[in-house]
Design a protein around this motif. Structure first.
Motif, PDB file in Angstrom:
ATOM      1  N   ALA A  64       0.873  -1.173   0.000  1.00  0.00           N
ATOM      2  CA  ALA A  64       0.000   0.000   0.000  1.00  0.00           C
ATOM      3  C   ALA A  64       0.908   1.219   0.000  1.00  0.00           C
ATOM      4  O   ALA A  64       2.008   1.173   0.547  1.00  0.00           O
ATOM      5  CB  ALA A  64      -0.884  -0.016   1.241  1.00  0.00           C
ATOM      6  N   ASN A  65       0.465   2.272  -0.636  1.00  0.00           N
ATOM      7  CA  ASN A  65       1.301   3.464  -0.768  1.00  0.00           C
ATOM      8  C   ASN A  65       0.685   4.614   0.018  1.00  0.00           C
ATOM      9  O   ASN A  65      -0.502   4.884  -0.105  1.00  0.00           O
ATOM     10  CB  ASN A  65       1.429   3.867  -2.241  1.00  0.00           C
ATOM     11  N   PHE A  66       1.517   5.279   0.780  1.00  0.00           N
ATOM     12  CA  PHE A  66       1.037   6.379   1.618  1.00  0.00           C
ATOM     13  C   PHE A  66       1.953   7.593   1.509  1.00  0.00           C
ATOM     14  O   PHE A  66       3.157   7.458   1.264  1.00  0.00           O
ATOM     15  CB  PHE A  66       0.992   5.957   3.095  1.00  0.00           C
TER      16      PHE A  66
ATOM     17  N   TYR B  31       2.864  11.637  13.564  1.00  0.00           N
ATOM     18  CA  TYR B  31       3.004  11.241  12.172  1.00  0.00           C
ATOM     19  C   TYR B  31       1.698  10.617  11.691  1.00  0.00           C
ATOM     20  O   TYR B  31       1.112   9.789  12.387  1.00  0.00           O
ATOM     21  CB  TYR B  31       4.156  10.238  12.016  1.00  0.00           C
ATOM     22  N   CYS B  32       1.268  11.032  10.521  1.00  0.00           N
ATOM     23  CA  CYS B  32       0.042  10.495   9.937  1.00  0.00           C
ATOM     24  C   CYS B  32       0.324  10.122   8.492  1.00  0.00           C
ATOM     25  O   CYS B  32       1.303  10.577   7.901  1.00  0.00           O
ATOM     26  CB  CYS B  32      -1.079  11.537   9.962  1.00  0.00           C
ATOM     27  N   ALA B  33      -0.558   9.302   7.949  1.00  0.00           N
ATOM     28  CA  ALA B  33      -0.400   8.896   6.555  1.00  0.00           C
ATOM     29  C   ALA B  33      -1.721   9.008   5.822  1.00  0.00           C
ATOM     30  O   ALA B  33      -2.788   8.749   6.392  1.00  0.00           O
ATOM     31  CB  ALA B  33       0.119   7.464   6.491  1.00  0.00           C
ATOM     32  N   LEU B  34      -1.632   9.411   4.576  1.00  0.00           N
ATOM     33  CA  LEU B  34      -2.796   9.477   3.699  1.00  0.00           C
ATOM     34  C   LEU B  34      -2.510   8.592   2.490  1.00  0.00           C
ATOM     35  O   LEU B  34      -1.365   8.543   2.020  1.00  0.00           O
ATOM     36  CB  LEU B  34      -3.028  10.915   3.227  1.00  0.00           C
ATOM     37  N   PRO B  35      -3.544   7.917   1.964  1.00  0.00           N
ATOM     38  CA  PRO B  35      -3.294   7.094   0.774  1.00  0.00           C
ATOM     39  C   PRO B  35      -2.738   7.967  -0.355  1.00  0.00           C
ATOM     40  O   PRO B  35      -3.288   9.034  -0.649  1.00  0.00           O
ATOM     41  CB  PRO B  35      -4.686   6.558   0.422  1.00  0.00           C
ATOM     42  N   SER B  36      -1.659   7.514  -0.944  1.00  0.00           N
ATOM     43  CA  SER B  36      -0.969   8.375  -1.919  1.00  0.00           C
ATOM     44  C   SER B  36      -1.781   8.583  -3.192  1.00  0.00           C
ATOM     45  O   SER B  36      -1.555   9.567  -3.898  1.00  0.00           O
ATOM     46  CB  SER B  36       0.406   7.790  -2.253  1.00  0.00           C
TER      47      SER B  36
ATOM     48  N   LEU C   2       6.750   9.734   0.433  1.00  0.00           N
ATOM     49  CA  LEU C   2       5.902   8.606   0.017  1.00  0.00           C
ATOM     50  C   LEU C   2       6.549   7.307   0.476  1.00  0.00           C
ATOM     51  O   LEU C   2       7.772   7.158   0.371  1.00  0.00           O
ATOM     52  CB  LEU C   2       5.770   8.587  -1.507  1.00  0.00           C
ATOM     53  N   ILE C   3       5.725   6.405   0.973  1.00  0.00           N
ATOM     54  CA  ILE C   3       6.275   5.106   1.392  1.00  0.00           C
ATOM     55  C   ILE C   3       5.418   3.966   0.850  1.00  0.00           C
ATOM     56  O   ILE C   3       4.209   4.132   0.646  1.00  0.00           O
ATOM     57  CB  ILE C   3       6.401   4.962   2.927  1.00  0.00           C
ATOM     58  N   ASP C   4       6.055   2.846   0.625  1.00  0.00           N
ATOM     59  CA  ASP C   4       5.358   1.605   0.286  1.00  0.00           C
ATOM     60  C   ASP C   4       5.401   0.718   1.520  1.00  0.00           C
ATOM     61  O   ASP C   4       6.469   0.547   2.111  1.00  0.00           O
ATOM     62  CB  ASP C   4       6.070   0.860  -0.850  1.00  0.00           C
TER      63      ASP C   4
ATOM     64  N   LEU D 201       5.477   5.655  15.077  1.00  0.00           N
ATOM     65  CA  LEU D 201       4.144   5.115  14.858  1.00  0.00           C
ATOM     66  C   LEU D 201       3.372   6.110  13.998  1.00  0.00           C
ATOM     67  O   LEU D 201       3.285   7.297  14.327  1.00  0.00           O
ATOM     68  CB  LEU D 201       3.437   4.893  16.194  1.00  0.00           C
ATOM     69  N   VAL D 202       2.845   5.630  12.903  1.00  0.00           N
ATOM     70  CA  VAL D 202       2.149   6.490  11.948  1.00  0.00           C
ATOM     71  C   VAL D 202       0.679   6.062  11.888  1.00  0.00           C
ATOM     72  O   VAL D 202       0.385   4.884  11.674  1.00  0.00           O
ATOM     73  CB  VAL D 202       2.793   6.370  10.545  1.00  0.00           C
ATOM     74  N   LEU D 203      -0.225   7.008  12.086  1.00  0.00           N
ATOM     75  CA  LEU D 203      -1.656   6.710  12.002  1.00  0.00           C
ATOM     76  C   LEU D 203      -2.122   6.884  10.561  1.00  0.00           C
ATOM     77  O   LEU D 203      -1.883   7.939   9.956  1.00  0.00           O
ATOM     78  CB  LEU D 203      -2.456   7.653  12.906  1.00  0.00           C
ATOM     79  N   VAL D 204      -2.763   5.867  10.024  1.00  0.00           N
ATOM     80  CA  VAL D 204      -3.283   5.957   8.662  1.00  0.00           C
ATOM     81  C   VAL D 204      -4.698   6.529   8.743  1.00  0.00           C
ATOM     82  O   VAL D 204      -5.576   5.950   9.382  1.00  0.00           O
ATOM     83  CB  VAL D 204      -3.299   4.570   7.977  1.00  0.00           C
ATOM     84  N   LEU D 205      -4.875   7.681   8.126  1.00  0.00           N
ATOM     85  CA  LEU D 205      -6.156   8.384   8.227  1.00  0.00           C
ATOM     86  C   LEU D 205      -7.068   8.038   7.059  1.00  0.00           C
ATOM     87  O   LEU D 205      -6.614   7.833   5.930  1.00  0.00           O
ATOM     88  CB  LEU D 205      -5.916   9.895   8.272  1.00  0.00           C
ATOM     89  N   ASN D 206      -8.358   8.018   7.358  1.00  0.00           N
ATOM     90  CA  ASN D 206      -9.366   7.782   6.333  1.00  0.00           C
ATOM     91  C   ASN D 206      -9.594   9.096   5.582  1.00  0.00           C
ATOM     92  O   ASN D 206     -10.006  10.088   6.187  1.00  0.00           O
ATOM     93  CB  ASN D 206     -10.652   7.318   7.020  1.00  0.00           C
TER      94      ASN D 206
END
Lengths: 148, 167
Positions: free
Chosen positions: B17-19, B28-33, B100-102, B133-138
């Motif tokens: 998955a890419n963020f 730290y947060c992540a959004l779908p790239s 960007l991370i995979d 720790l990175v939270l993946v946000l909707n």
């Protein structure tokens, strides 16, 4: 046969006493059953999580493990010192959960079951309370904290 | 428009998955790239409530506020992430864009079950990246407020700008 009877008697005696860990939160002494405590470690870095679950709004990371934090201090309306805190790992029914406690090292005690009485507190989940050195100590039900 | 780098948190994999990882202070947060339309500097984004970029208008989204934190406006690394999801577009100001991370999907863990309410929808998972720790946000949560504002209060011109969509 005599030995067997004695061992059975000892087993009953064991059941008639509770092993508890006594710790404190904001100066308030509390206890928990030893089987509900997974360990005590230095407090780690807390990561806030946007949350509407009461008193569960952060995570702590320790090596590869990530645990939710239960803010028992806020629930008890107690303030913790920012600099000196420990992490009490609760064996919760939903999985390990971190509870921030005072830096005073928790101590192990055995309490006679007869000394344990019904708790008068209704605001937290408890298993009862007992008196020690003139102080009433609640036994917090760590395994079901936050579950009504 | 620039991204600092494209890092790999795990070996390339079809299950990846890419963020886009962003930072507010120590969070730290992540959004779908796939929703990221661009990353602008302070100067490129300007000071307004909307950002217009390549013919599309992006409404300001206060993600810092949603996360109960504050944007560090003094940060020289501050960026504006142009993001779209469905029919909504948002300009998200962040302290820093990490990159960007995979990530292998199996490395993206759900929130522990102790979190029992709406947050399970807001935060779709968590990943560990460079020991953080990175939270993946909707994205729907991130842009959801924006959608309501546009539907209730905006004029036709803005509504068209929002619902026109960049796909």
């Amino acid at each position: 046969m005599l030995r067997a009877a004695r061992q059975q008697g000892q087993a009953v005696a064991k059941k008639q006493s509770w092993n508890v860990v006594i710790f404190s939160i904001g100066g308030m002494k509390l206890a928990a059953r030893t089987e509900d405590v997974g360990g005590v470690t230095p407090w780690g870095k807390e990561i806030p999580v946007p949350s509407r679950t009461p008193f569960v709004d952060s995570l702590v990371k320790r090596d590869k493990d990530v645990m939710p934090v239960y803010d028992l201090a806020s629930r008890l309306r107690r303030a913790l010192h920012e600099d000196s805190r420990l992490c009490l790992v609760a064996r919760h029914v939903d999985g390990p959960m971190a509870v921030c406690i005072d830096a005073d090292i928790p101590s192990l005690h055995t309490v006679d079951a007869a000394q344990i009485r019904q708790s008068r507190r209704l605001d937290i989940e408890t298993l009862g309370s007992f008196e020690r050195d003139g102080e009433d100590i609640e036994i917090v039900a760590l395994h079901r904290l936050g579950r009504h | 428009m620039s991204l600092r780098g494209h890092y790999k948190a795990a070996a390339a994999n079809v299950q990846a998955a890419n963020f886009l990882v962003i930072r507010y202070g120590a969070r730290y947060c992540a959004l779908p790239s796939d929703g990221v339309r661009g990353v602008l500097t302070k100067e490129e984004a300007g000071e307004g409530r909307t950002v217009t970029w390549v013919g599309a208008t992006y409404q300001d989204v206060d993600l810092a506020g949603l996360l109960s934190t504050a944007l560090d406006t003094t940060s020289s690394d501050m960026r504006t992430v142009l993001f779209s999801s469905g029919h909504s577009r948002g300009a998200i100001r962040v302290d820093e864009v990490i990159g960007l991370i995979d990530v292998d999907r199996e490395q993206c863990r759900p929130l522990p079950p102790h979190f029992r309410r709406e947050e399970r929808t807001w935060v779709t998972g968590m990943i560990v990246y460079r020991d953080q720790l990175v939270l993946v946000l909707n994205p729907e949560w991130v842009l959801g407020e924006l959608g309501e504002v546009v539907t209730v209060g905006a004029g036709d011109t803005e509504r068209r700008a929002i619902t026109g969509g960049i796909r």
